[in-house]
Design a protein around this motif. Structure first.
Motif, PDB file in Angstrom:
ATOM      1  N   LYS A 343       0.735  -1.240   0.152  1.00 53.77           N
ATOM      2  CA  LYS A 343      -0.051   0.083   0.102  1.00 53.77           C
ATOM      3  C   LYS A 343       0.813   1.384   0.071  1.00 53.77           C
ATOM      4  O   LYS A 343       0.218   2.428  -0.158  1.00 53.77           O
ATOM      5  N   GLY A 344       2.240   0.914  -0.099  1.00 52.82           N
ATOM      6  CA  GLY A 344       2.980   2.127   0.302  1.00 52.82           C
ATOM      7  C   GLY A 344       4.477   1.626  -0.153  1.00 52.82           C
ATOM      8  O   GLY A 344       4.717   0.509  -0.371  1.00 52.82           O
ATOM      9  N   GLY A 345       5.402   2.613  -0.155  1.00 51.79           N
ATOM     10  CA  GLY A 345       6.738   2.279  -0.301  1.00 51.79           C
ATOM     11  C   GLY A 345       7.193   2.276  -1.770  1.00 51.79           C
ATOM     12  O   GLY A 345       6.532   2.955  -2.526  1.00 51.79           O
ATOM     13  N   TYR A 346       8.475   1.569  -1.879  1.00 53.18           N
ATOM     14  CA  TYR A 346       9.118   1.603  -3.398  1.00 53.18           C
ATOM     15  C   TYR A 346       9.250   0.165  -3.815  1.00 53.18           C
ATOM     16  O   TYR A 346       9.549   0.040  -5.079  1.00 53.18           O
ATOM     17  N   PHE A 347       8.522  -0.730  -3.280  1.00 55.58           N
ATOM     18  CA  PHE A 347       8.959  -2.132  -3.742  1.00 55.58           C
ATOM     19  C   PHE A 347       7.904  -3.260  -3.664  1.00 55.58           C
ATOM     20  O   PHE A 347       6.924  -2.916  -2.974  1.00 55.58           O
ATOM     21  N   ILE A 348       7.740  -4.049  -4.535  1.00 53.58           N
ATOM     22  CA  ILE A 348       6.989  -5.358  -4.574  1.00 53.58           C
ATOM     23  C   ILE A 348       8.021  -6.528  -4.219  1.00 53.58           C
ATOM     24  O   ILE A 348       8.923  -6.578  -4.925  1.00 53.58           O
ATOM     25  N   GLY A 349       7.590  -7.339  -3.588  1.00 45.41           N
ATOM     26  CA  GLY A 349       8.433  -8.406  -3.173  1.00 45.41           C
ATOM     27  C   GLY A 349       7.552  -9.686  -3.950  1.00 45.41           C
ATOM     28  O   GLY A 349       6.626  -9.919  -3.809  1.00 45.41           O
ATOM     29  N   LEU A 350       8.521 -10.469  -4.905  1.00 46.84           N
ATOM     30  CA  LEU A 350       7.952 -11.565  -5.586  1.00 46.84           C
ATOM     31  C   LEU A 350       8.658 -12.621  -5.256  1.00 46.84           C
ATOM     32  O   LEU A 350       9.694 -12.748  -5.144  1.00 46.84           O
ATOM     33  N   TYR A 351       7.975 -13.939  -4.994  1.00 49.10           N
ATOM     34  CA  TYR A 351       8.461 -15.214  -4.567  1.00 49.10           C
ATOM     35  C   TYR A 351       8.230 -16.196  -5.676  1.00 49.10           C
ATOM     36  O   TYR A 351       7.352 -16.484  -6.201  1.00 49.10           O
ATOM     37  N   THR A 352       9.381 -16.601  -6.482  1.00 44.95           N
ATOM     38  CA  THR A 352       9.137 -17.783  -7.554  1.00 44.95           C
ATOM     39  C   THR A 352       9.165 -19.221  -6.795  1.00 44.95           C
ATOM     40  O   THR A 352       9.033 -19.151  -5.706  1.00 44.95           O
ATOM     41  N   LYS A 353       9.129 -19.918  -7.860  1.00 49.35           N
ATOM     42  CA  LYS A 353       9.263 -21.314  -7.163  1.00 49.35           C
ATOM     43  C   LYS A 353      10.613 -21.595  -6.756  1.00 49.35           C
ATOM     44  O   LYS A 353      11.571 -21.011  -6.951  1.00 49.35           O
ATOM     45  N   PRO A 354      10.960 -22.495  -5.593  1.00 57.40           N
ATOM     46  CA  PRO A 354      12.387 -22.478  -5.064  1.00 57.40           C
ATOM     47  C   PRO A 354      13.134 -22.808  -6.223  1.00 57.40           C
ATOM     48  O   PRO A 354      13.015 -23.671  -7.299  1.00 57.40           O
ATOM     49  N   GLY A 355      14.498 -22.097  -6.149  1.00 54.97           N
ATOM     50  CA  GLY A 355      15.381 -22.326  -6.907  1.00 54.97           C
ATOM     51  C   GLY A 355      15.530 -21.569  -8.171  1.00 54.97           C
ATOM     52  O   GLY A 355      16.211 -21.725  -9.276  1.00 54.97           O
ATOM     53  N   CYS A 356      14.418 -20.486  -8.329  1.00 52.62           N
ATOM     54  CA  CYS A 356      14.235 -19.850  -9.888  1.00 52.62           C
ATOM     55  C   CYS A 356      14.553 -18.485  -9.914  1.00 52.62           C
ATOM     56  O   CYS A 356      14.514 -17.946 -10.813  1.00 52.62           O
ATOM     57  N   ALA A 357      14.565 -17.742  -8.424  1.00 49.38           N
ATOM     58  CA  ALA A 357      14.822 -16.316  -8.507  1.00 49.38           C
ATOM     59  C   ALA A 357      16.160 -16.054  -9.233  1.00 49.38           C
ATOM     60  O   ALA A 357      16.198 -15.086 -10.249  1.00 49.38           O
ATOM     61  N   LYS A 358      17.168 -16.511  -9.018  1.00 47.65           N
ATOM     62  CA  LYS A 358      18.569 -16.048  -9.465  1.00 47.65           C
ATOM     63  C   LYS A 358      18.421 -16.161 -11.088  1.00 47.65           C
ATOM     64  O   LYS A 358      18.825 -15.374 -11.937  1.00 47.65           O
ATOM     65  N   ARG A 359      17.885 -17.240 -11.685  1.00 44.90           N
ATOM     66  CA  ARG A 359      17.963 -17.524 -12.999  1.00 44.90           C
ATOM     67  C   ARG A 359      17.066 -16.536 -13.532  1.00 44.90           C
ATOM     68  O   ARG A 359      17.000 -15.991 -14.727  1.00 44.90           O
ATOM     69  N   THR A 360      15.812 -16.289 -12.894  1.00 50.12           N
ATOM     70  CA  THR A 360      15.134 -15.203 -13.720  1.00 50.12           C
ATOM     71  C   THR A 360      15.556 -13.726 -13.802  1.00 50.12           C
ATOM     72  O   THR A 360      15.625 -13.215 -14.883  1.00 50.12           O
TER      73      THR A 360
END
Length: 429
Positions: A343-360
């Motif tokens: 509802k405020g601030g500067y960011f959205i936190g997204l959670y991928t399937k385990p093991g996929c964030a770095k590759r994304t």
């Protein structure tokens, strides 16, 4: 496209289709940097008037000449301004330069070299010092304490703030000297600490007498729509709980006026302010008091500042909505990720399937979309599940943000399909 439910043939077809989309994005030659939560040029324009609002002969207020030496704690009008915004007394405010992060670093440095108000000895003379780091959290916080060789202890974040059971358990260790907190619209998930969590923090009884809660209230009035949601004032609450010196609060105008040319504040008990002032006196005579006056004359008071922040919210909100709408359309139907809806601030936190964030994030970089490194929001840059990605949509123009949202979803889908494709191939061996 729930990858777990796809047959090997369907998986292969989805993979090749998504790869074609990815290659199309690659040909577009994007050049978008969304690694940091920076105000856009349109937001910066809102503060154009701050450059012409103060005449040379307006630099004397409350009998103090801002152009000259003195007043290490800041101009009285600046202290009054922050006192109104933070709901504390002016005597509890120490107004500094343009960066609250610099003030945080300086406080930790002083703890290391001299100790805090209730320290038995400087932290640098202790055999071990640990610091609690709610994660995912703000990477620059973690790097401050890491820079002094402290052991960073990750604390799980919940929808209401830090896991207080874990905080209390670790705080019973006398080598644990403090905790980082971003109580409102937290970096990176936009969480607002609940009243219950804030009360529990104010009621802490740590084993270390010099335990400090580093209360970074960076986004205190930065709502995406309307005015910011109020939270309990922590310093008053600490005093009620018999912990007057537990918390040191920080804020700045970095997301209100200009990040590189605003003013920052440190708020604490009067005893803490007196102690920190003594430590600062050998270091400097004063911060830039003329700039403090410029900021105060431009922002005026809480009501006028909130009016300005509504304009910031009007610029920011469509950019957040662009990502959230794309997530709902492209990711939600296939259960590919989960995300916060701040509802405020500067960011959205997204959670991928385990093991996929770095590759994304790697795939995004390949097509010209630069994001914060995956894992950066965890101590030592290590996300144990490789899931979290911080989305910072504030800086690029809206049309570019819309492109970035679509491109990001393609990269996330491809990273997820790659992982499942490999698993299916291994299972077939």
């Amino acid at each position: 496209m729930n990858t777990v439910q796809l047959s090997p043939e369907e998986l292969g077809e989805s993979y090749h289709q998504t790869m074609e989309e990815f290659l199309c994005w690659k040909k577009k030659g994007l050049s978008l940097n969304m690694a940091r939560g920076k105000p856009s040029k349109e937001q910066l324009e809102l503060s154009r008037g701050s450059f012409s609002i103060l005449d040379f002969d307006q630099c004397i207020e409350d009998g103090i000449d801002a152009r000259n030496y003195g007043e290490i704690q800041g101009m009285p009008s600046a202290r009054r301004y922050w006192a109104e915004l933070l709901e504390v007394d002016p005597s509890q405010c120490f107004v500094g330069g343009s960066s609250s992060l610099t003030m945080m670093y300086d406080l930790i440095a002083k703890a290391w070299s001299h100790g805090l108000l209730h320290s038995e000895k400087p932290w640098g003379q202790l055999e071990a010092v640990k610091f609690l780091c709610p994660a995912p959290g703000y990477d620059r916080h973690f790097r401050i304490t890491q820079a002094f060789g402290m052991k960073l202890v990750p604390i799980p974040m919940t929808d209401e703030g830090p896991d207080m059971n874990a905080v209390r358990q670790w705080a019973s260790d006398p080598t644990v000297k403090g905790i980082w907190c971003v109580p409102k619209y937290s970096n990176p998930d936009g969480i607002i600490y609940s009243n219950q969590v804030i009360e529990e923090i104010a009621s802490l009884r740590p084993a270390a007498p010099d335990f400090v809660v580093m209360w970074d209230n960076a986004y205190l009035i930065l709502a995406l729509q309307g005015d910011a949601q109020p939270i309990p004032e922590i310093l008053h609450l600490c005093a009620q709980k018999g912990n007057p010196d537990l918390v040191v609060e920080f804020a700045s105008t970095s997301k209100i006026t200009l990040p590189g040319a605003g003013m920052a504040v440190m708020a604490a008990s009067e005893n803490n302010i007196h102690y920190f002032t003594q430590l600062m006196e050998p270091q400097m005579i004063s911060y830039d008091k003329v700039n403090q006056l410029r900021q105060v004359h431009f922002l005026q008071d809480r009501d006028h500042t909130l009016s300005l922040m509504r304009q910031h919210g009007e610029i920011l909100r469509p950019k957040f909505e662009a990502f959230l709408e794309e997530f709902e359309q492209q990711l939600a139907p296939h259960d590919l990720a989960s995300w916060t809806r701040p509802k405020g601030g500067y960011f959205i936190g997204l959670y991928t399937k385990p093991g996929c964030a770095k590759r994304t994030v790697e795939l995004c970089r390949e097509i010209g979309l630069i994001l914060t490194d995956a894992g950066a929001t965890y101590p030592y840059g290590h996300d144990p599940n490789d899931r979290h990605i911080r989305i910072a949509p504030s800086y690029p123009p809206l049309e570019e943000v819309r492109l970035a949202a679509k491109a990001f979803c393609t990269c996330l889908k491809l990273a997820t399909l790659e992982q499942q494709y490999r698993r299916t191939a291994l299972d077939a061996i």
